[in-house]
Design a protein around this motif. Structure first.
Motif, short mmCIF file in Angstrom:
data_model
loop_
_atom_site.label_atom_id
_atom_site.label_comp_id
_atom_site.label_asym_id
_atom_site.label_seq_id
_atom_site.Cartn_x
_atom_site.Cartn_y
_atom_site.Cartn_z
N ALA A 75 0.85 -1.19 0.00
CA ALA A 75 0.00 0.00 0.00
C ALA A 75 0.88 1.24 0.00
O ALA A 75 2.01 1.21 0.51
CB ALA A 75 -0.93 0.01 1.21
N VAL A 126 -2.51 -0.99 5.02
CA VAL A 126 -3.20 0.27 4.67
C VAL A 126 -2.94 1.32 5.74
O VAL A 126 -2.58 2.47 5.45
CB VAL A 126 -4.71 0.03 4.48
N THR A 169 -9.79 4.03 0.02
CA THR A 169 -8.68 3.34 -0.65
C THR A 169 -9.00 3.19 -2.13
O THR A 169 -10.18 3.10 -2.51
CB THR A 169 -8.41 1.96 -0.03
N THR A 229 -3.96 0.83 -2.79
CA THR A 229 -3.66 -0.56 -2.49
C THR A 229 -2.97 -1.19 -3.70
O THR A 229 -3.39 -1.00 -4.84
CB THR A 229 -4.94 -1.34 -2.15
#
Length: 339
Positions: A41, A132, A310, A335
């Motif tokens: 990420a 993340v 995301t 991601t």
């Protein structure tokens, strides 16, 4: 043997989010003191869109060298894939995160499947922290830490001669955080609370419940009232918005107080001295050791990271479009590989 290839977002020209292009490029090789990280990420930060736009309005003397085409991005979390012989402290398979080469380079290369990183910029990611969250932490977390807790370096800010020395925080201290719902703001609020301070959070009304959950003792909705008129006698203002309007917060400070604008604006030193206040700032710098401390607080639940949204790596332009709309609660993250 063919050179291994990877997917990466590159800039070939400056402009809006649409100039971000998904390319296939060679996997980089770690240089001296570096490791190769397989990216899971990558976090987004304002310098990413400043670079995308070609740093408009920023004087050349404040801009590190960079050239097109380039792979943007400085915040990364992933797994060590290779280690240079002289890179200390890491082994293949280690999970790591870091703020890469900042502010010495604007070509961090995090928007990619692989990136090289100086070993000193990295910290081990605890198993209880997701990739993340780890990718969202470095620049925002280190900015809050270096402004409020410890700069960790003696490099002067490019905007002032005075060295930044954070004020002591404790139970008798009141801190106002402007832009408290943003990346730096929501982490700065929590660090001030961790040190025992009373915190006044300034943001738009919809963020009040969220910021009170993070520990804000008082809240000012800047869309309903001017915070510089609503608050008085604070010890410290962390202005994460900063810029030309930061000076308005001088009136909220008690004598002996401090104002820390993250984006420095124009101040009159004579006025500061007349009011008996200090205005200083610093420029966030990569620091693996400090990042390890922040990760420990995150793993322990002392810090909480807010993720606004995301996006897959290929949708980096959509992520930049979301950033341009503003009013973010926390961070945006790309991601790349599965967590």
């Amino acid at each position: 043997m063919p050179t291994p290839a990877m997917k990466a977002i590159r800039l070939h020209e400056y402009g809006g989010p649409g100039v971000l292009r998904l390319d296939e490029v060679p996997v980089p090789e770690p240089g001296p003191g570096e490791v190769l990280v397989r990216v899971h990420a990558a976090g987004l930060n304002p310098p990413d869109w400043y670079v995308r736009e070609g740093m408009p309005g920023v004087p050349d003397e404040f801009t590190p060298p960079f050239a097109l085409p380039l792979i943007p991005g400085t915040d990364v979390s992933g797994t060590v894939a290779a280690v240079a012989p002289d890179a200390p402290g890491f082994a293949v398979g280690d999970e790591v995160c870091g703020l890469l080469r900042f502010p010495d380079s604007l070509q961090g290369g995090a928007y990619a499947e692989y990136v090289t990183a100086p070993a000193g910029d990295l910290a081990r990611k605890p198993s209880g922290v997701s990739h993340v969250d780890a990718a969202a932490l470095p620049m925002s977390g280190l900015t809050a830490w270096q402004f409020l807790i410890d700069p960790g370096h003696d490099h002067p800010s490019p905007f002032q001669e005075a060295r930044h020395r954070p004020a002591a925080l404790g139970s008798g201290t009141t801190v106002l955080v402007n832009g408290a719902a943003g990346g730096v703001g929501h982490l700065g609020l929590q660090l001030a609370k961790w040190r025992g301070a009373r915190v006044v959070a300034v943001a738009s009304g919809p963020h009040e419940a969220f910021l009170r959950e993070l520990g804000a003792d008082a809240f000012v909705d800047y869309t309903a009232q001017r915070p510089e008129e609503a608050v008085r006698d604070v010890d410290l203002v962390l202005d994460t918005v900063g810029g030309p309007h930061s000076r308005r917060f001088l009136r909220t400070l008690k004598r002996g107080g401090s104002l820390y604008p993250v984006y420095f604006g124009a101040f009159d030193q004579a006025e500061n001295e007349r009011l008996g206040v200090t205005v200083t700032g610093t420029q966030v710098r990569s620091n693996g050791a400090q990042l390890a401390e922040l990760l420990g607080l995150l793993d322990a639940g002392t810090l909480r990271l807010a993720i606004e949204d995301t996006f897959p790596l290929a949708d980096a332009s959509a992520a930049h479009e979301r950033a341009a709309r503003g009013h973010l609660r926390g961070k945006l993250v790309l991601t790349v590989a599965e967590d």
